[in-house]
Design a protein around this motif. Structure first.
Motif, PDB file in Angstrom:
ATOM      1  N   LYS A 132      55.103-166.395 -20.737  1.00  0.00           N
ATOM      2  CA  LYS A 132      53.760-166.018 -20.621  1.00  0.00           C
ATOM      3  C   LYS A 132      52.893-167.225 -20.130  1.00  0.00           C
ATOM      4  O   LYS A 132      52.652-168.205 -20.835  1.00  0.00           O
ATOM      5  CB  LYS A 132      53.145-165.561 -22.056  1.00  0.00           C
TER       6      LYS A 132
ATOM      7  N   HIS B 196      48.613-173.302 -19.595  1.00  0.00           N
ATOM      8  CA  HIS B 196      49.792-173.424 -20.275  1.00  0.00           C
ATOM      9  C   HIS B 196      50.856-172.476 -20.095  1.00  0.00           C
ATOM     10  O   HIS B 196      50.550-171.410 -19.648  1.00  0.00           O
ATOM     11  CB  HIS B 196      49.162-172.977 -21.798  1.00  0.00           C
TER      12      HIS B 196
ATOM     13  N   TYR C 293      53.743-170.403 -22.132  1.00  0.00           N
ATOM     14  CA  TYR C 293      53.996-169.986 -23.444  1.00  0.00           C
ATOM     15  C   TYR C 293      55.490-169.227 -23.298  1.00  0.00           C
ATOM     16  O   TYR C 293      55.813-168.701 -22.468  1.00  0.00           O
ATOM     17  CB  TYR C 293      53.088-169.236 -24.317  1.00  0.00           C
TER      18      TYR C 293
ATOM     19  N   LEU D 112      54.784-169.711 -31.931  1.00  0.00           N
ATOM     20  CA  LEU D 112      54.656-169.718 -30.614  1.00  0.00           C
ATOM     21  C   LEU D 112      55.015-171.183 -30.060  1.00  0.00           C
ATOM     22  O   LEU D 112      55.011-172.177 -30.512  1.00  0.00           O
ATOM     23  CB  LEU D 112      53.086-169.927 -30.224  1.00  0.00           C
TER      24      LEU D 112
ATOM     25  N   GLU E 125      55.428-173.586 -26.767  1.00  0.00           N
ATOM     26  CA  GLU E 125      55.029-173.962 -25.578  1.00  0.00           C
ATOM     27  C   GLU E 125      55.918-174.944 -24.919  1.00  0.00           C
ATOM     28  O   GLU E 125      56.283-175.893 -25.385  1.00  0.00           O
ATOM     29  CB  GLU E 125      53.601-174.765 -25.714  1.00  0.00           C
ATOM     30  N   TYR E 126      56.004-174.591 -23.655  1.00  0.00           N
ATOM     31  CA  TYR E 126      56.855-175.640 -22.657  1.00  0.00           C
ATOM     32  C   TYR E 126      55.973-176.357 -22.042  1.00  0.00           C
ATOM     33  O   TYR E 126      55.107-176.063 -21.183  1.00  0.00           O
ATOM     34  CB  TYR E 126      57.797-174.828 -21.722  1.00  0.00           C
TER      35      TYR E 126
ATOM     36  N   THR F 113      56.238-176.413 -30.796  1.00  0.00           N
ATOM     37  CA  THR F 113      56.412-175.505 -31.426  1.00  0.00           C
ATOM     38  C   THR F 113      54.639-175.220 -32.350  1.00  0.00           C
ATOM     39  O   THR F 113      54.567-176.263 -32.966  1.00  0.00           O
ATOM     40  CB  THR F 113      57.538-175.296 -32.599  1.00  0.00           C
TER      41      THR F 113
ATOM     42  N   VAL G  84      49.819-163.821 -25.826  1.00  0.00           N
ATOM     43  CA  VAL G  84      48.824-165.048 -26.371  1.00  0.00           C
ATOM     44  C   VAL G  84      48.139-165.232 -24.858  1.00  0.00           C
ATOM     45  O   VAL G  84      48.435-165.136 -23.735  1.00  0.00           O
ATOM     46  CB  VAL G  84      49.791-166.211 -26.672  1.00  0.00           C
TER      47      VAL G  84
ATOM     48  N   ASN H 220      44.847-168.676 -24.357  1.00  0.00           N
ATOM     49  CA  ASN H 220      44.692-169.808 -24.939  1.00  0.00           C
ATOM     50  C   ASN H 220      43.040-170.122 -24.257  1.00  0.00           C
ATOM     51  O   ASN H 220      42.994-170.071 -22.807  1.00  0.00           O
ATOM     52  CB  ASN H 220      45.440-170.944 -24.203  1.00  0.00           C
TER      53      ASN H 220
ATOM     54  N   LEU I 265      43.466-170.366 -29.787  1.00  0.00           N
ATOM     55  CA  LEU I 265      44.499-169.408 -29.261  1.00  0.00           C
ATOM     56  C   LEU I 265      44.098-167.882 -29.920  1.00  0.00           C
ATOM     57  O   LEU I 265      43.682-167.782 -31.010  1.00  0.00           O
ATOM     58  CB  LEU I 265      45.983-169.903 -30.027  1.00  0.00           C
TER      59      LEU I 265
ATOM     60  N   TYR J 187      46.093-164.242 -30.288  1.00  0.00           N
ATOM     61  CA  TYR J 187      47.512-163.666 -30.295  1.00  0.00           C
ATOM     62  C   TYR J 187      47.367-162.199 -30.173  1.00  0.00           C
ATOM     63  O   TYR J 187      46.445-161.541 -31.055  1.00  0.00           O
ATOM     64  CB  TYR J 187      48.278-164.008 -31.559  1.00  0.00           C
TER      65      TYR J 187
END
Length: 779
Positions: A248, A253, A255, A263, A265-266, A274, A284, A286, A291, A293
């Motif tokens: 996502k 961001h 996700y 959740l 996030e990379y 995490t 999600v 941002n 956030l 959801y």
């Protein structure tokens, strides 16, 4: 001060609907399962079930939308927001597209209307650079959002064949389409209509590809649920020990969603971060660190450093109104189903308080936590006539459930009751097939246990009480033996009911296998079978001597004249009250003259499969068909008064599963294949006498700007209503439908009457009863 976790259980989702007056509709959509969200800046839109929710970020106010609020379809597949055109895109399962901008809703039906064999339900929706890309089961559809038109359809397989595309994404120079076994890529500036420009490859050794996305112009793929990033040297796996369902990307961001309660996030250069959450996260957004959801059954969730808010609109649990029943101003809805076998649908009991406009849901997981096994295919609800908080629910597979104050108090199965299972080698808890259930006037419970030699069970109030308190359960069970000595099993029985004329007569439709109609006469001795009689007929002869041998019976209802209306695979027939079913198989069919000079006639709805039928307070019949919507016909069926479809009403589907009518309010509940709606009908159950408590008009006073009808309620059968002005001049004369009469506020010339006090003189047709109602009209 830190904000604690706050759950907002709204008693009513604010709506943009008009006044719920006479002849108006109301949607009862299951909004509870939120799967997707879109951020429009000021609001969060959420896809919940088949409906749409808007959450005002500033106030937290929720608004629920459905077809009757100006949207053009039902059954939403995906939603998305285009920041360039400031448009919300609503994509339906049948290919219809709605665009919402500046409060206006526009529809694009080109894909919906296109003749094709492939499904038009998109697998996913991606918005990029002012275009919406629909990943379709046959290829890719590109939509110009600002112009609200379809640009092109790309068939990207070898030689231009169809490809089941799961996801689409775009980088600065390339377009990508993901199939389950390969990736298709093309130069964005090339002629994407030419299948030759789409190059397919399997860039990562994997059994399947799950998702694809572009973030910061870098390409990511989920292969065998592992995240991979394309780098100069090839493909780099990221945290290969972790499995994900979706990628996502948002504006700032990236996700990763894994269907769990955290959740991920990379962060490029830093790896995975995490973010803890108590809710399962399906989507999600941002918003500057806040956030939002999509949290499934937990609704829309707002999460920031101060805490969590959960927005859950009230409504039914699921959009499957398979069977419905109105008792004591409450609507009971269950989603189970069966034909030759059960559908294996999760068991819910959904209860709507009609007067309060509130829902209570008994969740399948709640019941399962007590029984410890399957809870499936709830079929019927029987409400105790002496205690409205006590009711029985049958299941076509997992037994019978007893509830008190909406709490499970006993589960009846083949181990603790006379109910039997059909299973020999399979799981026995999946084949305890109970269906029709009802209480008689003495409080005895009658239940059908399908497929066994003694399917009819009768349970006294004391036996039920003993079972609840002591666990020991004994009751009477009977087989069906006709007067000529033939014993027959009941493989699939429908909803049984007690005859209005004779409380000892129980009618049971034999739905399939040997379709017909059963009359069971207990001779007023429900706990002794020695004097009982059973009459079973599988063929009927109409007024023209034609034999009807139905291949299925779907519904049977007794009208206010005590005639039986029986719906079958093609149309319906009537067993008049004057026909003695015990010795005759005579019936009639409604014939509508063609009036074309041929003296020929057609059977009313003679080619339609009618799934449901209900009788209103004026003895009119509401018929729900399999594919052509809802019909209202006159008392004798000779006149079709209304025909509601998805084209001319808020019906979300033309497949009608069930119909139920509240005799007090006249509200007609219509269960469709895409959810539940209700229609405010103009007929209620007639009163036995005029009383000050029941007799009134609404709205009253009639205030400036009101355009609807004025309803006079609490009338007796066939009441003649004469409305006069202050000078005694007659302005309207009408007759009641059951307990209701309506006036459009106009005189005999079709003109709106002037402000003033009007008197409605109400007289029964025989002149024996009289009443007066005053109505104030203000312009």
């Amino acid at each position: 001060m830190k904000r604690a976790v706050l759950i907002l259980l709204l008693t009513m989702c604010l709506s943009v609907r008009a006044d719920r007056g006479m002849h108006t509709w109301q949607s009862h959509i299951a909004y509870g399962v939120v799967t997707e969200i879109a951020d429009t800046g000021d609001d969060i839109y959420a896809l919940a079930g088949s409906g749409l929710i808007r959450v005002d970020k500033a106030t937290g106010q929720m608004t629920c939308y459905s077809k009757q609020d100006g949207f053009h379809g039902a059954g939403i597949a995906h939603i998305g927001y285009d920041i360039q055109s400031r448009s919300l895109i609503v994509l339906y399962e049948d290919g219809l597209i709605d665009f919402v901008k500046d409060g206006r809703i526009s529809a694009l039906s080109d894909l919906q209307m296109k003749q094709m064999s492939a499904s038009k339900k998109a697998n996913s929706l991606t918005i990029h650079d002012g275009k919406a890309y629909l990943a379709m089961p046959f290829g890719v559809v590109a939509v110009n959002i600002r112009k609200q038109e379809i640009l092109d359809t790309y068939y990207i397989g070898d030689e231009g064949t169809e490809v089941d595309v799961r996801a689409v994404c775009c980088s600065e120079d390339s377009a990508y389409a993901l199939a389950s076994d390969r990736v298709y890529a093309a130069d964005k500036n090339a002629n994407l209509l030419d299948f030759n420009v789409w190059n397919s490859s399997r860039p990562i050794p994997a059994e399947s590809y799950n998702d694809i996305a572009v973030f910061n112009n870098r390409l990511y793929i989920l292969a065998d649920s592992v995240l991979h990033l394309r780098v100069q040297a090839g493909w780099q796996p990221i945290a290969p020990e972790m499995k994900f369902l979706h990628i996502k990307p948002t504006a700032q961001h990236l996700y990763l969603l894994h269907g769990g309660s955290a959740l991920i996030e990379y962060i490029e250069g830093s790896g995975l971060n995490t973010i803890a959450s108590p809710y399962y996260i399906l989507d999600v957004q941002n918003d500057n660190g806040t956030l939002w959801y999509a949290a499934g059954y937990f609704g829309v969730v707002r999460h920031d450093s101060e805490g969590t808010q959960t927005f859950i609109p009230e409504g039914p649990a699921v959009n499957i109104p398979y069977r419905m029943k109105v008792v004591n101003n409450r609507l009971y809805v269950v989603p189970g189903a069966r034909w030759s076998v059960q559908e294996f649908r999760a068991g819910y009991v959904m209860i709507y308080d009609i007067a309060a406009d509130t829902w209570t849901n008994i969740e399948t997981e709640t019941v399962k936590s007590q029984t410890g096994t399957w809870v499936l295919d709830f079929m019927n609800v029987a409400v105790d006539p002496f205690d409205k908080e006590h009711f029985i629910v049958t299941s076509y597979g997992t037994g019978m459930y007893e509830f008190l104050n909406n709490q499970l108090v006993r589960w009846y199965n083949h181990l603790n009751s006379p109910l039997q299972t059909l299973a020999v080698t399979a799981d026995p808890f999946l084949y305890i097939r109970t269906d029709a259930a009802m209480f008689d006037s003495e409080g005895n419970l009658w239940v059908l246990n399908m497929g066994i030699n003694e399917p009819l069970h009768v349970i006294s109030p004391q036996q039920l009480l003993t079972g609840r308190e002591q666990g020991a359960t004994t009751w009477n069970k009977y087989g069906f033996v006709t007067n000529d000595g033939i014993t027959f099993p009941l493989v699939t029985g429908g909803e049984m009911f007690i005859d209005r004329r004779h409380s000892n007569w129980k009618w049971i439709p034999y739905v399939r296998y040997t379709p017909g109609l059963i009359l069971y006469d207990d001779n007023h001795t429900p706990f002794y079978q020695g004097d009982d009689n059973t009459y079973f007929t599988t063929s009927f002869v109409d007024q023209d001597g034609k034999t009807i041998s139905p291949s299925a019976i779907y519904a049977v209802v007794q009208d206010l004249n005590n005639d039986l209306w029986v719906t079958v695979d093609e149309g319906f027939f009537i067993i008049p009250a004057k026909v003695d079913f015990r010795s005759s198989n005579s019936c009639t069919r409604v014939k509508i003259p063609r009036n074309d000079g041929t003296n020929l006639a057609d059977y009313l709805l003679g080619t339609e499969r009618i799934n449901a039928i209900a009788v209103d307070g004026a003895n009119r019949k509401w018929m729900g068909t399999e594919s052509s919507g809802l019909y209202l016909v006159s008392e004798d069926g000779q006149e079709t008064l209304e025909h509601f479809t998805t084209d001319n009403s808020p019906l979300p589907s033309n497949q009608i599963l069930s119909v139920a009518i509240d005799p007090q309010s006249g509200k007609v509940f219509v269960g469709t294949g895409a959810g539940l709606v209700s229609y405010q009908g103009d007929a209620t159950e007639a009163e036995e006498r005029f009383t000050d408590e029941n007799l009134y008009a609404y709205p009253n006073p009639v205030r400036p700007g009101y355009e609807g009808v004025i309803t006079i309620a609490g009338l007796m059968e066939e009441t003649v209503v004469k409305i006069v002005d202050n000078g005694g001049n007659l302005v309207c004369q009408t007759r009641s439908n059951g307990g209701l009469a309506v006036w459009d506020g106009k005189n005999g010339n079709g003109q709106r009457v002037a402000s003033g006090v009007y008197t409605a003189f109400c007289n029964t047709a025989d002149g024996a009863n009289h009443a007066v109602v005053k109505i104030l009209i203000i312009h």
